[in-house]
Design an enzyme around this catalytic site. Structure first.
Site, short mmCIF file in Angstrom:
data_model
loop_
_atom_site.label_atom_id
_atom_site.label_comp_id
_atom_site.label_asym_id
_atom_site.label_seq_id
_atom_site.Cartn_x
_atom_site.Cartn_y
_atom_site.Cartn_z
CG ASP A 41 -0.17 0.05 2.53
OD1 ASP A 41 1.06 -0.16 2.50
OD2 ASP A 41 -0.80 0.28 3.57
CG HIS A 246 27.71 0.97 -10.06
ND1 HIS A 246 27.12 0.56 -11.24
CD2 HIS A 246 28.33 2.14 -10.35
CE1 HIS A 246 27.38 1.44 -12.20
NE2 HIS A 246 28.12 2.40 -11.68
CG ASP A 263 30.37 8.45 -7.13
OD1 ASP A 263 29.64 9.45 -7.22
OD2 ASP A 263 30.85 7.86 -8.12
CG ASP A 274 28.15 12.16 -10.35
OD1 ASP A 274 28.63 11.60 -9.35
OD2 ASP A 274 28.00 11.59 -11.44
CG HIS A 355 34.97 4.25 -14.34
ND1 HIS A 355 35.22 5.59 -14.45
CD2 HIS A 355 35.53 3.86 -13.17
CE1 HIS A 355 35.90 6.01 -13.40
NE2 HIS A 355 36.12 4.97 -12.60
CG HIS A 359 28.33 10.93 -16.53
ND1 HIS A 359 27.42 11.79 -15.96
CD2 HIS A 359 28.97 10.32 -15.50
CE1 HIS A 359 27.50 11.70 -14.64
NE2 HIS A 359 28.44 10.82 -14.33
CG HIS A 366 24.87 8.50 -15.83
ND1 HIS A 366 24.52 7.88 -14.64
CD2 HIS A 366 26.22 8.41 -15.90
CE1 HIS A 366 25.62 7.44 -14.03
NE2 HIS A 366 26.65 7.74 -14.78
CD GLU A 384 32.43 9.73 -13.23
OE1 GLU A 384 32.36 8.87 -12.34
OE2 GLU A 384 31.44 10.23 -13.80
CE1 TYR A 388 37.60 2.89 -8.54
CE2 TYR A 388 38.27 2.88 -10.85
CZ TYR A 388 37.54 3.44 -9.81
OH TYR A 388 36.77 4.55 -10.05
NE ARG A 397 34.02 6.98 -8.83
CZ ARG A 397 33.73 5.79 -8.31
NH1 ARG A 397 34.51 4.74 -8.56
NH2 ARG A 397 32.68 5.63 -7.51
CD GLU A 399 31.79 12.07 -10.49
OE1 GLU A 399 30.94 12.09 -11.40
OE2 GLU A 399 31.74 11.30 -9.50
#
Length: 429
Positions: A41, A246, A263, A274, A355, A359, A366, A384, A388, A397, A399
């Site tokens: 619900d 991710h 991130d 971002d 990666h 973007h 994105h 970014e 790794y 990383r 960015e």
């Protein structure tokens, strides 16, 4: 909505730009986003369809925008249809737009309740030659669920099969990629809130804190400053978790000697920030961590210089790959022999930087854009790079969000600490 009122000039100008690209005697129809069930619900928190918001400024479910610039009845050149509220809805769900509020928000004069849509549409649709309909054509999206726009298309085609149906998405893709001054201000606001959240985290992190406690600090700062919330699921990845691109579990303890990869970004008025950063849990990078960190920072700075009007997407990423290759050789992760024998389709650097570098950013994190067009003035792109190293339990990383202007580019996150020394100084202050 938590955010402050946006000038309707943004949406008025967006509609003018859109209808100027329609074929003569055309109707365009845009639907608000679906409400998605969360449980028996409940529904998920509503997130407006980006194209609908771009053209109307209306941030509410069950709404339709109708544009017919050549309509023989001037009353229906642009029409907004809203869900009619009542006392029951007011008690259970709260306030909904009144017609006057919708006019003030959108700049659209003709506002009707949704129950009038079918009759008004039928009264004028047969005078039009073309009907523009919208779908999600972001090339990162794979259609699997019959969302509202798809269901609407089936219904409309069954009722009016002989009209010429056209796609709105190519027009929207070309328009949304160029940010107006108001859109830049809203994105800058999202970046400023993200900055404050990051600085809050720098003073909060210490050995033994959990990833979810850090996430709680971030959302506290976001909501405190009128952000809707996270622009996307935040990544709080300590130690080896940083090698999961991710990673969203955010449930581990941050241990002394590890680095945390962040991130995250705020969403403000549907516009997104971002940001990625990497910080030492104990406030001091080891020599190796700092070397890897500075290598990523070097690549980010060099890549940022290339984000200018006229840059070709694929050439840009190829050049960034060459710079990254040099840094990986210096770090001892690659050698020249690896590079000499590499498969050009899968360069050696991809083992440690798998990666893309950038973007587009906007109403979608994105954002919809053509990867086959050169970068243009008014684009906002992320930058970014990352390295790794699973064997070392280390992932870095960094960015920032970059606006292209006529005179070069502007870093919308220039105020957010990124130098290793500055991060250590704040953490130990």
């Amino acid at each position: 909505m938590k955010y402050l009122r946006i000038s309707p000039d943004l949406f008025i100008n967006n509609r003018k730009n859109f209808v100027s690209r329609l074929k003569s005697n055309s109707i365009a129809i845009f639907n608000s986003a679906d409400e998605f069930p969360r449980s028996g619900d409940q529904t998920f928190v509503f997130k407006q369809n980006a194209d609908f918001f771009y053209l109307s400024g209306i941030d509410q479910e069950q709404s339709i925008l109708f544009l017919y610039p050549d309509c023989p009845n001037p009353l229906y050149k642009e029409v907004l249809f809203l869900r009619q509220t009542d006392e029951h809805i007011a008690v259970w769900e709260g306030h909904k737009y009144t017609k006057d509020e919708a006019r003030e928000t959108s700049g659209i004069t003709s506002v009707y309740w949704l129950q009038d849509f079918d009759s008004i549409l039928h009264s004028i649709i047969n005078y039009a030659d073309n009907i523009y309909l919208n779908t999600n054509e972001n090339d990162r999206y794979l259609h699997a669920v019959p969302y509202r726009d798809m269901r609407f298309i089936e219904t409309l085609r069954s009722k009016y099969p002989l009209h010429n149906y056209l796609r709105s998405a190519p027009i929207m893709r070309d328009l949304r990629v160029i940010k107006s001054d108001i859109e830049i201000e809203l994105t800058q606001k999202a970046c400023a809130i993200t900055n404050d959240a990051f600085r809050r985290v720098l003073r909060f992190v210490k050995p033994g804190v959990t990833e979810y406690e850090i996430e709680a600090e971030i959302i506290h700062e976001f909501i405190r400053q009128r952000a809707t919330g996270h622009a996307y699921n935040p990544i709080i990845a300590s130690g080896p978790n940083a090698n999961v691109l991710h990673y969203n579990d955010n449930n581990q303890v941050c241990r002394d000697g590890d680095v945390i990869l962040f991130d995250f970004g705020a969403e403000y008025a549907n516009y997104n920030a971002d940001m990625s950063r990497s910080i030492p849990v104990n406030g001091r990078f080891t020599r190796r961590q700092r070397d890897v960190y500075n290598a990523v920072l070097h690549v980010m700075k060099e890549a940022t210089r290339m984000i200018v009007d006229g840059t070709v997407w694929n050439e840009y990423h190829d050049e960034v790959g060459k710079i990254m290759t040099g840094e990986l050789i210096k770090l001892g992760l690659l050698d020249k022999h690896d590079v000499e024998k590499q498969n050009p389709a899968m360069p050696a650097y991809k083992k440690y930087f798998m990666h893309g570098t950038s973007h587009h950013l906007g109403l979608d994190v994105h954002d919809i854009a053509s990867r086959y067009q050169k970068f243009r003035v008014g684009n906002i792109l992320t930058c970014e790079p990352g390295i790794y190293i699973p064997k070392e339990g280390l992932g870095i990383r960094l960015e920032n969000n970059i606006l292209i202007t006529q005179g070069g580019n502007v870093d919308l996150m220039a105020a957010i600490p990124v130098e290793a020394g500055e991060i250590e100084e704040i953490m130990n202050s």
